[in-house]
Design a protein around this motif. Sequence first.
Motif, PDB file in Angstrom:
ATOM      1  N   ASP B 132       0.737  -1.265   0.043  1.00  0.00           N
ATOM      2  CA  ASP B 132       0.000   0.161  -0.025  1.00  0.00           C
ATOM      3  C   ASP B 132       0.799   1.261   0.012  1.00  0.00           C
ATOM      4  OD1 ASP B 132       0.908  -0.471   2.661  1.00  0.00           O
ATOM      5  OD2 ASP B 132      -0.912   0.234   3.681  1.00  0.00           O
ATOM      6  N   HIS B 133       2.054   1.142  -0.297  1.00  0.00           N
ATOM      7  CA  HIS B 133       3.016   2.147  -0.244  1.00  0.00           C
ATOM      8  C   HIS B 133       2.890   2.777  -1.545  1.00  0.00           C
ATOM      9  CE1 HIS B 133       4.553   0.954   3.523  1.00  0.00           C
ATOM     10  NE2 HIS B 133       5.596   1.375   3.440  1.00  0.00           N
ATOM     11  N   LEU B 134       3.315   4.144  -1.645  1.00  0.00           N
ATOM     12  CA  LEU B 134       3.188   4.847  -3.033  1.00  0.00           C
ATOM     13  C   LEU B 134       4.309   4.577  -3.865  1.00  0.00           C
ATOM     14  CD1 LEU B 134       1.687   8.589  -2.549  1.00  0.00           C
ATOM     15  CD2 LEU B 134       0.498   6.339  -3.204  1.00  0.00           C
ATOM     16  N   VAL B 135       4.424   4.185  -5.050  1.00  0.00           N
ATOM     17  CA  VAL B 135       5.434   3.545  -6.026  1.00  0.00           C
ATOM     18  C   VAL B 135       6.786   4.746  -5.917  1.00  0.00           C
ATOM     19  CG1 VAL B 135       6.421   2.844  -8.028  1.00  0.00           C
ATOM     20  CG2 VAL B 135       4.145   1.979  -7.266  1.00  0.00           C
ATOM     21  N   GLY B 136       6.065   6.068  -5.682  1.00  0.00           N
ATOM     22  CA  GLY B 136       7.038   7.390  -5.746  1.00  0.00           C
ATOM     23  C   GLY B 136       7.745   7.336  -4.660  1.00  0.00           C
ATOM     24  N   THR B 137       7.633   6.600  -3.531  1.00  0.00           N
ATOM     25  CA  THR B 137       8.122   6.891  -2.080  1.00  0.00           C
ATOM     26  C   THR B 137       9.165   5.819  -1.903  1.00  0.00           C
ATOM     27  OG1 THR B 137       6.565   5.708  -0.947  1.00  0.00           O
ATOM     28  CG2 THR B 137       6.239   7.996  -1.040  1.00  0.00           C
ATOM     29  N   LEU B 138       9.351   4.777  -2.959  1.00  0.00           N
ATOM     30  CA  LEU B 138      10.091   3.721  -2.600  1.00  0.00           C
ATOM     31  C   LEU B 138      11.777   4.072  -3.064  1.00  0.00           C
ATOM     32  CD1 LEU B 138       7.957   0.965  -4.024  1.00  0.00           C
ATOM     33  CD2 LEU B 138       8.019   1.742  -1.663  1.00  0.00           C
ATOM     34  N   ALA B 139      12.686   3.153  -2.458  1.00  0.00           N
ATOM     35  CA  ALA B 139      13.989   3.275  -3.022  1.00  0.00           C
ATOM     36  C   ALA B 139      13.924   2.541  -4.430  1.00  0.00           C
ATOM     37  CB  ALA B 139      14.687   2.402  -2.017  1.00  0.00           C
ATOM     38  N   HIS B 140      14.888   2.970  -5.142  1.00  0.00           N
ATOM     39  CA  HIS B 140      15.107   2.846  -6.568  1.00  0.00           C
ATOM     40  C   HIS B 140      15.337   1.357  -6.740  1.00  0.00           C
ATOM     41  CE1 HIS B 140      16.815   3.304 -10.647  1.00  0.00           C
ATOM     42  NE2 HIS B 140      17.542   2.200 -10.529  1.00  0.00           N
ATOM     43  N   GLY B 141      15.875   0.500  -5.855  1.00  0.00           N
ATOM     44  CA  GLY B 141      15.760  -0.846  -6.127  1.00  0.00           C
ATOM     45  C   GLY B 141      14.434  -1.500  -6.142  1.00  0.00           C
ATOM     46  N   GLN B 142      13.518  -0.905  -5.177  1.00  0.00           N
ATOM     47  CA  GLN B 142      12.130  -1.399  -5.049  1.00  0.00           C
ATOM     48  C   GLN B 142      11.512  -1.107  -6.203  1.00  0.00           C
ATOM     49  OE1 GLN B 142      11.762   0.427  -0.927  1.00  0.00           O
ATOM     50  NE2 GLN B 142      11.249  -1.802  -0.194  1.00  0.00           N
ATOM     51  N   ARG B 143      11.528   0.148  -6.632  1.00  0.00           N
ATOM     52  CA  ARG B 143      10.829   0.425  -7.703  1.00  0.00           C
ATOM     53  C   ARG B 143      11.090  -0.290  -9.196  1.00  0.00           C
ATOM     54  NH1 ARG B 143       9.824   5.887  -9.012  1.00  0.00           N
ATOM     55  NH2 ARG B 143      11.343   6.039 -10.338  1.00  0.00           N
ATOM     56  N   GLN B 144      12.414  -0.948  -9.123  1.00  0.00           N
ATOM     57  CA  GLN B 144      12.900  -1.717 -10.046  1.00  0.00           C
ATOM     58  C   GLN B 144      11.994  -2.857  -9.827  1.00  0.00           C
ATOM     59  OE1 GLN B 144      15.374  -1.353 -12.395  1.00  0.00           O
ATOM     60  NE2 GLN B 144      17.337  -0.990 -11.568  1.00  0.00           N
ATOM     61  N   TRP B 145      11.807  -3.553  -8.767  1.00  0.00           N
ATOM     62  CA  TRP B 145      11.138  -4.818  -8.409  1.00  0.00           C
ATOM     63  C   TRP B 145       9.643  -4.289  -8.830  1.00  0.00           C
ATOM     64  CZ3 TRP B 145      13.135  -9.083  -7.830  1.00  0.00           C
ATOM     65  CH2 TRP B 145      14.479  -9.312  -7.120  1.00  0.00           C
ATOM     66  N   VAL B 146       8.902  -3.356  -8.641  1.00  0.00           N
ATOM     67  CA  VAL B 146       7.786  -3.203  -9.002  1.00  0.00           C
ATOM     68  C   VAL B 146       7.660  -3.246 -10.319  1.00  0.00           C
ATOM     69  CG1 VAL B 146       5.822  -1.218  -8.762  1.00  0.00           C
ATOM     70  CG2 VAL B 146       7.140  -1.656  -6.975  1.00  0.00           C
ATOM     71  N   GLU B 147       8.655  -2.524 -11.191  1.00  0.00           N
ATOM     72  CA  GLU B 147       8.224  -2.608 -12.463  1.00  0.00           C
ATOM     73  C   GLU B 147       8.544  -4.188 -13.111  1.00  0.00           C
ATOM     74  OE1 GLU B 147      11.214  -0.210 -14.854  1.00  0.00           O
ATOM     75  OE2 GLU B 147       9.749   0.155 -16.532  1.00  0.00           O
ATOM     76  N   PHE B 148       9.320  -4.861 -12.448  1.00  0.00           N
ATOM     77  CA  PHE B 148       9.589  -6.231 -12.791  1.00  0.00           C
ATOM     78  C   PHE B 148       8.290  -6.899 -12.648  1.00  0.00           C
ATOM     79  CE2 PHE B 148      14.084  -8.008 -12.235  1.00  0.00           C
ATOM     80  CZ  PHE B 148      13.702  -9.080 -13.288  1.00  0.00           C
ATOM     81  N   GLY B 149       7.491  -6.683 -11.182  1.00  0.00           N
ATOM     82  CA  GLY B 149       6.336  -7.369 -10.926  1.00  0.00           C
ATOM     83  C   GLY B 149       5.177  -6.935 -12.155  1.00  0.00           C
ATOM     84  N   MET B 150       5.345  -5.664 -12.658  1.00  0.00           N
ATOM     85  CA  MET B 150       4.094  -5.414 -13.657  1.00  0.00           C
ATOM     86  C   MET B 150       4.484  -6.279 -14.875  1.00  0.00           C
ATOM     87  SD  MET B 150       3.371  -1.221 -13.025  1.00  0.00           S
ATOM     88  CE  MET B 150       4.738  -0.636 -13.827  1.00  0.00           C
ATOM     89  N   VAL B 151       5.751  -6.303 -15.166  1.00  0.00           N
ATOM     90  CA  VAL B 151       5.998  -6.988 -16.682  1.00  0.00           C
ATOM     91  C   VAL B 151       5.619  -8.472 -16.423  1.00  0.00           C
ATOM     92  CG1 VAL B 151       7.887  -7.935 -17.865  1.00  0.00           C
ATOM     93  CG2 VAL B 151       7.949  -5.368 -17.099  1.00  0.00           C
ATOM     94  N   MET B 152       5.904  -8.944 -15.282  1.00  0.00           N
ATOM     95  CA  MET B 152       5.523 -10.505 -14.746  1.00  0.00           C
ATOM     96  C   MET B 152       3.939 -10.480 -14.793  1.00  0.00           C
ATOM     97  SD  MET B 152       7.919 -11.204 -11.606  1.00  0.00           S
ATOM     98  CE  MET B 152       7.082 -12.272 -10.950  1.00  0.00           C
ATOM     99  N   ALA B 153       3.356  -9.621 -14.412  1.00  0.00           N
ATOM    100  CA  ALA B 153       1.839  -9.828 -14.344  1.00  0.00           C
ATOM    101  C   ALA B 153       1.371  -9.805 -15.727  1.00  0.00           C
ATOM    102  CB  ALA B 153       0.871  -8.448 -13.554  1.00  0.00           C
ATOM    103  N   LEU B 154       1.867  -9.293 -16.722  1.00  0.00           N
ATOM    104  CA  LEU B 154       1.567  -9.360 -18.059  1.00  0.00           C
ATOM    105  C   LEU B 154       1.809 -10.885 -18.643  1.00  0.00           C
ATOM    106  CD1 LEU B 154       3.285  -6.320 -19.709  1.00  0.00           C
ATOM    107  CD2 LEU B 154       0.970  -6.338 -18.622  1.00  0.00           C
ATOM    108  N   ARG B 155       2.417 -11.763 -18.044  1.00  0.00           N
ATOM    109  CA  ARG B 155       2.448 -13.000 -18.491  1.00  0.00           C
ATOM    110  C   ARG B 155       3.017 -12.934 -19.926  1.00  0.00           C
ATOM    111  NH1 ARG B 155      -0.897 -16.103 -14.697  1.00  0.00           N
ATOM    112  NH2 ARG B 155       0.271 -15.597 -12.811  1.00  0.00           N
ATOM    113  N   PRO B 156       3.972 -12.156 -20.162  1.00  0.00           N
ATOM    114  CA  PRO B 156       4.449 -12.190 -21.586  1.00  0.00           C
ATOM    115  C   PRO B 156       5.218 -13.421 -22.219  1.00  0.00           C
ATOM    116  CG  PRO B 156       5.932 -10.823 -20.234  1.00  0.00           C
ATOM    117  CD  PRO B 156       4.865 -11.703 -19.367  1.00  0.00           C
ATOM    118  N   LYS B 157       5.281 -13.497 -23.441  1.00  0.00           N
ATOM    119  CA  LYS B 157       6.178 -14.644 -24.149  1.00  0.00           C
ATOM    120  C   LYS B 157       7.568 -14.165 -24.088  1.00  0.00           C
ATOM    121  CE  LYS B 157       2.159 -15.925 -26.882  1.00  0.00           C
ATOM    122  NZ  LYS B 157       1.625 -15.518 -28.193  1.00  0.00           N
TER     123      LYS B 157
END
Lengths: 348, 240
Positions: B132-157
């Motif tokens: 429930d934290h705002l993405v903008g308040t996270l550290a750089h590394g965590q923001r990377q994980w969030v972006e990672f997660g978003m890409v994973m959620a797409l279930r891409p080929k």
Amino acid sequence: MAEIRGSRGGLPERRWWLAVAVVLIAALALPNLVGEYPLLQLSVVAILSLVSMSEGFLWGFVGILSFGQTAFFGLGGYTYTVAALNFDQTTLPLLAAIVLPALLALVIGYFMIYGRIGDLYLSVITLVVTLILEKAMRATSGSQYVIGSVRLNGQNGIPTVPSLAIPWSHGQTLDLTGVFYLSVVCLAIVYVALRLLLQSRTGRVFVAIRENDQRAQLLGYDSRVYKLLAFVIAGAVAGFAGALYGVWGNFVSPDMFSLSQSAQILIWVIVGGRTTLVGPIVGCALIEYLTTALGTAAVGQVTVIMGLILMFAVVFFRRGVIPSLGDGARLLWRHIQSRGARGANVSQ
Amino acid sequence: MSEVLLEARDLEKRFGGVRAIAGVDFRLNRGELRCLIGPNGAGKSTFFKMLTAQLRPSSGRILFEGRDITALEPQRISRLGIGIKNQVPSVFDGIPVYEGLWLAAASRHPGAEAAGIVSEILERLDLGGISDHLVGTLAHGQRQWVEFGMVMALRPKLILLDEPTAGMSHDEVKRTAELIRELNREAALIVVEHDMQFIRDIAATVTVFHQGRILMEDTMANVQKDPKVREIYMGTAADA
């Protein structure tokens, strides 16, 4: 799943519905408590709040700063007037005042959004559109400018806007109190509808686009469709407000399209805060009240004082009055909680 | 399994007089894991941006599953099954972590299913505590994980990762390597990286970019032995 908070999805909480109901009932009780003049003022605040909210919705939640909500506002007013005078009925003209501005929004929105012009240019173009409409309307003084049987009257506007007929009665029209009820109920309906929209999947995508258009596209959302939809909705709301404004004062004029009117809408939204839907309503009410109060207090220089108030608001309530008050309340609450917790520790 | 998933043919990107990508022919097989290396300005990020239509190629073609995607819009390419994590984290700063992941999952899965995918990703990436934290308040590394997660959620080929370990701690880099191997069971990946140890950990094949062209394509061991590569790029890095 209990630990996962922060979702904006799903239906609003019950206490939100309760709050809306309480405010609405309180507002509807007002005609029994106040005189005609305040009622007239409150009606126009409710009507202008619709425009203010349409701007807040577009700017605050989708990230589109429209400088020309007045284009739709004015078009709605004129559409209602011309149609009502021509066809001698008011229900369909009221609907036309929603449809026509929505179509205008669809056309100019399509070219702006699908033309991929920058956000800044979008603001400029919307401003230019409303100024063109204003100029065009001011130039219709001659007797040759007639739509059906209605003369457009240029500068002077049309002072014979028909009052709204109550559809199921015979020839009875809405009086001052009726217009108040109508304005307040419409404001409530539009507010609830926008709130529900923002909590739907579509509304959540709006916010995603505001936050990062490129990322929204990379996730597979066609952001252009969403932006256009939002722009059309906001145009329809502003157009509807324009018609109500005509009904309220039995008068429409090119001033509805003017720069000062469109700037004022932005000021309401800035002062009230654009990150909530209530903010623009409060901003509109506050500014309108102050303008009237200062005007009647005969202090003179109302514009200068309003300018100072705007500067004050921008400096001290960066995000607008309502979001700032929200932040303040949250801080206070946390403070009280932490003191409570400390107190409990001490007593142990 | 040797079916071609992605192919670029004679791809070029010119910025004014500069040829950022100067005729690249590239093939990636289904299920492959590939690393792109090359000095700064070699054109790796430009290449990624063209694959996802964030930039339009000046000439050449891009084929995904045999289909020409050169002129498609970014959202169409995303829906065909290419997900990207950009070099500079491209996330939704003003909304909570949960909401960002949900938006990714909901772009192609109905409501209930999307919520399930989000819970799974929150757990897998250990983001549950900050959902429930705002993405903008996270550290750089965590923001990377969030972006990672978003890409994973797409279930891409096909998953494109542009410098996934930048700004991460040593442990996070190790977890990222594990995660990439895990993701590789379901998807093909192309990873741009500078961290040689990390590449040795994950990669089968390495493609070396240099001045907008592909210099060579081989295993990491062979690439590191190659005198040309050592000269243009590895000289200092291999000693380090």
